[in-house]
Each structure stands twice: as structure tokens, then as C-alpha cells.
Design a protein around this motif. Structure first.
Motif, PDB file in Angstrom:
ATOM      1  N   LEU A  20      -7.000   6.315   6.503  1.00  0.00           N
ATOM      2  CA  LEU A  20      -6.885   4.858   6.384  1.00  0.00           C
ATOM      3  C   LEU A  20      -5.591   4.483   5.669  1.00  0.00           C
ATOM      4  O   LEU A  20      -4.914   3.518   6.052  1.00  0.00           O
ATOM      5  CB  LEU A  20      -8.097   4.293   5.626  1.00  0.00           C
ATOM      6  CG  LEU A  20      -8.181   2.767   5.580  1.00  0.00           C
ATOM      7  CD1 LEU A  20      -8.415   2.189   6.972  1.00  0.00           C
ATOM      8  CD2 LEU A  20      -9.311   2.309   4.641  1.00  0.00           C
ATOM      9  N   ALA A  21      -5.236   5.254   4.633  1.00  0.00           N
ATOM     10  CA  ALA A  21      -3.987   4.992   3.916  1.00  0.00           C
ATOM     11  C   ALA A  21      -2.789   5.180   4.839  1.00  0.00           C
ATOM     12  O   ALA A  21      -1.830   4.390   4.805  1.00  0.00           O
ATOM     13  CB  ALA A  21      -3.878   5.915   2.705  1.00  0.00           C
ATOM     14  N   GLN A  22      -2.839   6.203   5.684  1.00  0.00           N
ATOM     15  CA  GLN A  22      -1.734   6.440   6.624  1.00  0.00           C
ATOM     16  C   GLN A  22      -1.655   5.324   7.662  1.00  0.00           C
ATOM     17  O   GLN A  22      -0.557   4.888   8.043  1.00  0.00           O
ATOM     18  CB  GLN A  22      -1.899   7.803   7.302  1.00  0.00           C
ATOM     19  CG  GLN A  22      -0.617   8.295   7.953  1.00  0.00           C
ATOM     20  CD  GLN A  22      -0.737   9.707   8.484  1.00  0.00           C
ATOM     21  OE1 GLN A  22      -1.771  10.351   8.341  1.00  0.00           O
ATOM     22  NE2 GLN A  22       0.308  10.203   9.122  1.00  0.00           N
ATOM     23  N   LEU A  23      -2.826   4.851   8.109  1.00  0.00           N
ATOM     24  CA  LEU A  23      -2.847   3.716   9.033  1.00  0.00           C
ATOM     25  C   LEU A  23      -2.224   2.476   8.381  1.00  0.00           C
ATOM     26  O   LEU A  23      -1.422   1.771   8.996  1.00  0.00           O
ATOM     27  CB  LEU A  23      -4.279   3.404   9.462  1.00  0.00           C
ATOM     28  CG  LEU A  23      -4.914   4.306  10.525  1.00  0.00           C
ATOM     29  CD1 LEU A  23      -6.415   4.050  10.605  1.00  0.00           C
ATOM     30  CD2 LEU A  23      -4.270   4.080  11.880  1.00  0.00           C
ATOM     31  N   PRO A  89      -8.554 -12.279   1.625  1.00  0.00           N
ATOM     32  CA  PRO A  89      -8.793 -11.723   2.956  1.00  0.00           C
ATOM     33  C   PRO A  89      -9.424 -10.336   2.892  1.00  0.00           C
ATOM     34  O   PRO A  89      -9.019  -9.491   2.080  1.00  0.00           O
ATOM     35  CB  PRO A  89      -7.391 -11.656   3.577  1.00  0.00           C
ATOM     36  CG  PRO A  89      -6.583 -12.648   2.813  1.00  0.00           C
ATOM     37  CD  PRO A  89      -7.129 -12.634   1.424  1.00  0.00           C
ATOM     38  N   VAL A  90     -10.393 -10.101   3.744  1.00  0.00           N
ATOM     39  CA  VAL A  90     -11.052  -8.805   3.875  1.00  0.00           C
ATOM     40  C   VAL A  90     -10.998  -8.413   5.349  1.00  0.00           C
ATOM     41  O   VAL A  90     -11.436  -9.176   6.208  1.00  0.00           O
ATOM     42  CB  VAL A  90     -12.518  -8.857   3.393  1.00  0.00           C
ATOM     43  CG1 VAL A  90     -13.207  -7.509   3.641  1.00  0.00           C
ATOM     44  CG2 VAL A  90     -12.597  -9.232   1.918  1.00  0.00           C
ATOM     45  N   ASN A  91     -10.452  -7.234   5.628  1.00  0.00           N
ATOM     46  CA  ASN A  91     -10.348  -6.782   7.011  1.00  0.00           C
ATOM     47  C   ASN A  91     -10.889  -5.362   7.142  1.00  0.00           C
ATOM     48  O   ASN A  91     -11.234  -4.726   6.144  1.00  0.00           O
ATOM     49  CB  ASN A  91      -8.896  -6.866   7.496  1.00  0.00           C
ATOM     50  CG  ASN A  91      -8.471  -8.303   7.736  1.00  0.00           C
ATOM     51  OD1 ASN A  91      -9.115  -9.022   8.516  1.00  0.00           O
ATOM     52  ND2 ASN A  91      -7.414  -8.749   7.076  1.00  0.00           N
ATOM     53  N   LEU A  96      -6.908  -3.267  11.783  1.00  0.00           N
ATOM     54  CA  LEU A  96      -5.688  -2.555  11.420  1.00  0.00           C
ATOM     55  C   LEU A  96      -5.136  -1.782  12.615  1.00  0.00           C
ATOM     56  O   LEU A  96      -3.933  -1.821  12.890  1.00  0.00           O
ATOM     57  CB  LEU A  96      -5.981  -1.600  10.259  1.00  0.00           C
ATOM     58  CG  LEU A  96      -4.779  -0.850   9.675  1.00  0.00           C
ATOM     59  CD1 LEU A  96      -3.789  -1.834   9.058  1.00  0.00           C
ATOM     60  CD2 LEU A  96      -5.235   0.150   8.622  1.00  0.00           C
ATOM     61  N   ILE A  97      -6.013  -1.089  13.345  1.00  0.00           N
ATOM     62  CA  ILE A  97      -5.570  -0.341  14.530  1.00  0.00           C
ATOM     63  C   ILE A  97      -5.009  -1.299  15.582  1.00  0.00           C
ATOM     64  O   ILE A  97      -3.971  -1.034  16.197  1.00  0.00           O
ATOM     65  CB  ILE A  97      -6.736   0.499  15.100  1.00  0.00           C
ATOM     66  CG1 ILE A  97      -7.116   1.612  14.113  1.00  0.00           C
ATOM     67  CG2 ILE A  97      -6.360   1.104  16.448  1.00  0.00           C
ATOM     68  CD1 ILE A  97      -8.358   2.387  14.506  1.00  0.00           C
ATOM     69  N   LEU A  98      -5.675  -2.439  15.763  1.00  0.00           N
ATOM     70  CA  LEU A  98      -5.179  -3.441  16.712  1.00  0.00           C
ATOM     71  C   LEU A  98      -3.784  -3.925  16.316  1.00  0.00           C
ATOM     72  O   LEU A  98      -2.913  -4.125  17.166  1.00  0.00           O
ATOM     73  CB  LEU A  98      -6.141  -4.630  16.774  1.00  0.00           C
ATOM     74  CG  LEU A  98      -7.423  -4.441  17.586  1.00  0.00           C
ATOM     75  CD1 LEU A  98      -8.367  -5.601  17.352  1.00  0.00           C
ATOM     76  CD2 LEU A  98      -7.108  -4.311  19.060  1.00  0.00           C
TER      77      LEU A  98
END
Length: 371
Positions: A20-23, A89-91, A96-98
Motif C-alpha cells: 500500500l505504501a508503494q502504491l 478525506p478517507v479513501n 488509489l489503484i484507479l
């Protein structure tokens, strides 16, 4: 940005939130802190419960973070409730991938696919993003009918946009199908590169065909399918080689659907080169994730060669005994080769495996005694 991971007892939970950090870094965000917690099941309202939400809020304020990012998919209601509770904001991983896909798409087809996935995601989030527009807006001179709410108008507009985008993608699919039929008429042998994102597919593609396809040590460096001809001197003929988008854990279904045209290359291939990051300790789980997506798109019965890449980054004590061997994959014996696309180490072994696949089968013995 603060990263949040919730351990629900699933085997693939990333306790360090490294992926997730890399994303997040790939998308251009700065990660300020990470926090994980355990739950038996998601809380219907807040996913994590109010106590943990307060803790995350305090952590974010302490770092000056302006956004929270969850490693798991949140429902629209959970996302809305968390934003109200935390005041920021919360996502989630899907958005993130989009976002990364939207940044990386270059071709007309890739942009259409990303737009479709974005619209499909957005259509489920209207309640959250446009809750302030729920007032009645119908009446004389308004776009909608009497009593039609703004959110209903937005849903209808997004529905129309989804329909238009699907029609345009269908046209691209037909064009691809025509190109495939032309290749089949030429008796072309097609090979598709598949694998977990950042396994080195584009580097291998470049090494095999001497192309200049974009390759980088980051997630989703390549989104658009690139196809080139590769000549195999061992058998005196060329094969058609395609580089496809990388897979990832929990790839949103909207993206699997939206990228059906791109992934069609894998489904229609004669052979898949399943590229694996041999230096990544989590590669067994990554292999299984790729297999899952292949099943989902109907490409699980296409023959494979496992390409364990990045051999130059594997520790000496973990170096393989042989350059090629056989590995069982979902109950099937699959050829495997260890190489480094970056240095060129053992590329010749892969080319030999490919040549073996192209060798014509020997004619069956003639048992008729009259001949």
C-alpha cells in the motif's frame, strides 16, 4: 497521508503495509505513518469501530496528515461515516489503484478502460460525494422531471456516460479481434507476458525484442498492451510477443472488467510467460493472485512457462541449483526458468524453452503393415 490496514484473518494480510505504501508513493503521495489493527469482522458503520477511528484521527492530526488511506475496500456508507467521524478525506485501495491507472494510461484504449472503471466506481459513491445535492431540483425549466433529485440526475448522467464508454470500448475490442484474426491467418504464434505488477515484465519484453517499452521499478509502470515480433533463430521463425498490465492483490472487479480488452491478449495467446519476482519473499502469494485473475478472465487453460526474474537480486543462499526445472502449478507441471531480464543472465535458456514450444510435433508412427 496515514495508511490503515485491518487484519480480518485473511492469509494475504500485509502487516507492514509495504505494498500500500508503494502504491501511495507511485500515485505521488507522502506516507507519514502506518497503523494496523485486528478485527473478526468489519464494523458495518465505520469498518474499524469508533475507538480505533478516534485513535487514527489523533495520529493523523499529530502528523499533520490530511488524508486516511485504507488497504481494504470500504463500502460507500463506511467511507462516508469515517469521513464524518474523522473530519478529513478517507479513501481505499481501490480508488488509489484507479488513480494510478488514470495517471499511467497512454493509449486511446487504456484511457477508455480507466474512464469506464472510474465511472463504475463513482456511480457507487454518489451518496457520499454529493449528499449535499439531495434537495429536490425538479420543476419547470429544470433538466429532470418534477421531483427528480439532483443525485438521481447525476446517476442518470453517469449511467449514460458508462453506456457511451462501453460502446466505444466494444469498437476497440472489435478492432483487436480483427487484428488477431489477421495474425491467425498468418499462422502467428502468440505469447503474452503476465505477472504480478513490478515483476519485471516490461524489462523482459524489452530484453527479448529490443524494444523501448517503458520499464521502471514501480507498480503499474505499464498499462497499455504492446505487441512486437520476436525472431527465434533456433526454429527460424518469429512469434508475436505482447506485454500486458500487471496484476495485483484485490484488483478491483471494475478494473478486471474494464481491462477485458487488454487482458484478451492473454486469453487468446498460445503461450503465457508468467513473470515472477524471484527476489520478493511474497512471490508464492503473488503467483496465486495471478492464477486467480487468469481464471477470472478465462485464461487459466493457456499453457505457461514460469519465468523467475530478478535472479541477480536473489541472495546467494537462495540461488537455484538449476537454470531450468519443473514446478507444479495448480496441479499442472509447468516449465520454469531462472533469469535476470536486466542483466540478460539466462535469457538464452528462455529462448530455448520458447523454441521447444514451436518445434513441430513428430509424425505418429505408421502402424499399417500394408505400407
Amino acid at each position: 497521508m496515514v495508511l490503515v490496514g485491518v487484519d480480518l484473518g485473511l492469509p494475504h494480510f500485509d502487516a507492514e503495509l509495504d505494498e500500500l505504501a508503494q502504491l501511495a508513493t507511485t500515485a505521488g503521495y507522502r506516507v507519514l505513518d502506518r497503523i494496523t489493527c485486528k478485527r473478526r469482522a468489519p464494523d458495518p458503520a465505520l469498518f474499524i469501530g469508533s475507538g480505533k477511528a478516534d485513535e487514527i484521527q489523533a495520529l493523523a492530526h499529530g502528523h499533520g496528515a490530511v488524508e486516511i488511506l485504507f488497504d481494504q475496500a470500504l463500502s460507500p456508507a463506511q467511507q462516508r461515516n469515517l469521513e464524518r467521524h474523522m473530519g478529513m478525506p478517507v479513501n481505499d485501495r481501490i480508488l488509489l489503484i484507479l488513480e494510478i491507472f488514470a495517471q499511467r494510461a497512454r493509449s486511446h484504449e487504456g484511457k477508455l478502460q480507466v474512464e469506464l472503471a472510474r465511472l463504475q466506481y463513482l456511480s457507487t459513491r454518489l451518496v457520499r460525494r454529493w449528499s449535499h445535492l439531495e434537495r429536490q431540483s425538479g420543476g419547470i425549466g429544470m433538466r429532470g422531471g418534477p421531483g427528480e433529485t439532483q443525485i438521481e440526475l447525476d446517476r442518470r448522467m453517469i449511467g449514460d456516460a458508462i453506456k457511451r464508454t462501453k460502446e466505444r470500448l466494444e469498437k476497440v475490442k472489435r478492432q483487436r479481434a480483427t487484428q488477431r484474426r489477421q495474425r491467425e491467418r498468418r499462422d502467428a504464434f502468440t505469447v503474452s507476458l503476465v505477472g504480478y505488477t513490478n515483476a519485471g515484465k516490461s524489462s523482459l519484453f524489452n530484453a527479448l525484442v529490443k524494444a523501448r517499452s517503458y520499464a521502471a521499478d514501480q507498480l503499474f509502470a505499464t498499462l497499455d498492451t504492446t505487441t512486437r515480433q520476436m525472431y527465434l533463430g533456433e526454429v527460424g521463425r518469429s512469434v508475436s510477443l505482447s506485454d500486458t498490465v500487471g496484476f495485483i492483490r484485490d484488483l478491483p472487479h471494475t478494473l478486471v472488467d474494464a481491462f477485458a480488452a487488454t487482458l484478451q491478449e492473454a486469453r487468446d495467446a498460445d503461450l503465457l510467460l508468467h513473470v515472477v519476482d524471484a527476489a520478493n519473499p511474497g512471490h508464492p502469494e503473488q503467483i496465486q493472485e495471478v492464477q486467480r485473475v487468469l481464471r477470472e478472465i478465462g485464461a487459466d487453460d493457456v499453457p505457461q512457462i514460469l519465468v523467475f526474474n530478478k535472479l541477480d537480486a536473489v541472495a546467494p543462499e537462495h540461488q537455484p541449483l538449476h537454470v531450468t526445472d519443473i514446478m507444479e502449478l495448480d496441479g499442472v507441471a509447468v516449465p520454469r526458468v531462472f533469469l535476470s531480464a536486466r542483466s540478460g543472465l539466462n535469457l538464452d535458456a528462455l529462448r530455448r524453452l520458447l523454441a521447444q514450444r514451436l518445434q513441430p510435433l513428430p509424425a505418429p508412427p505408421d502402424d499399417d503393415p500394408s505400407h
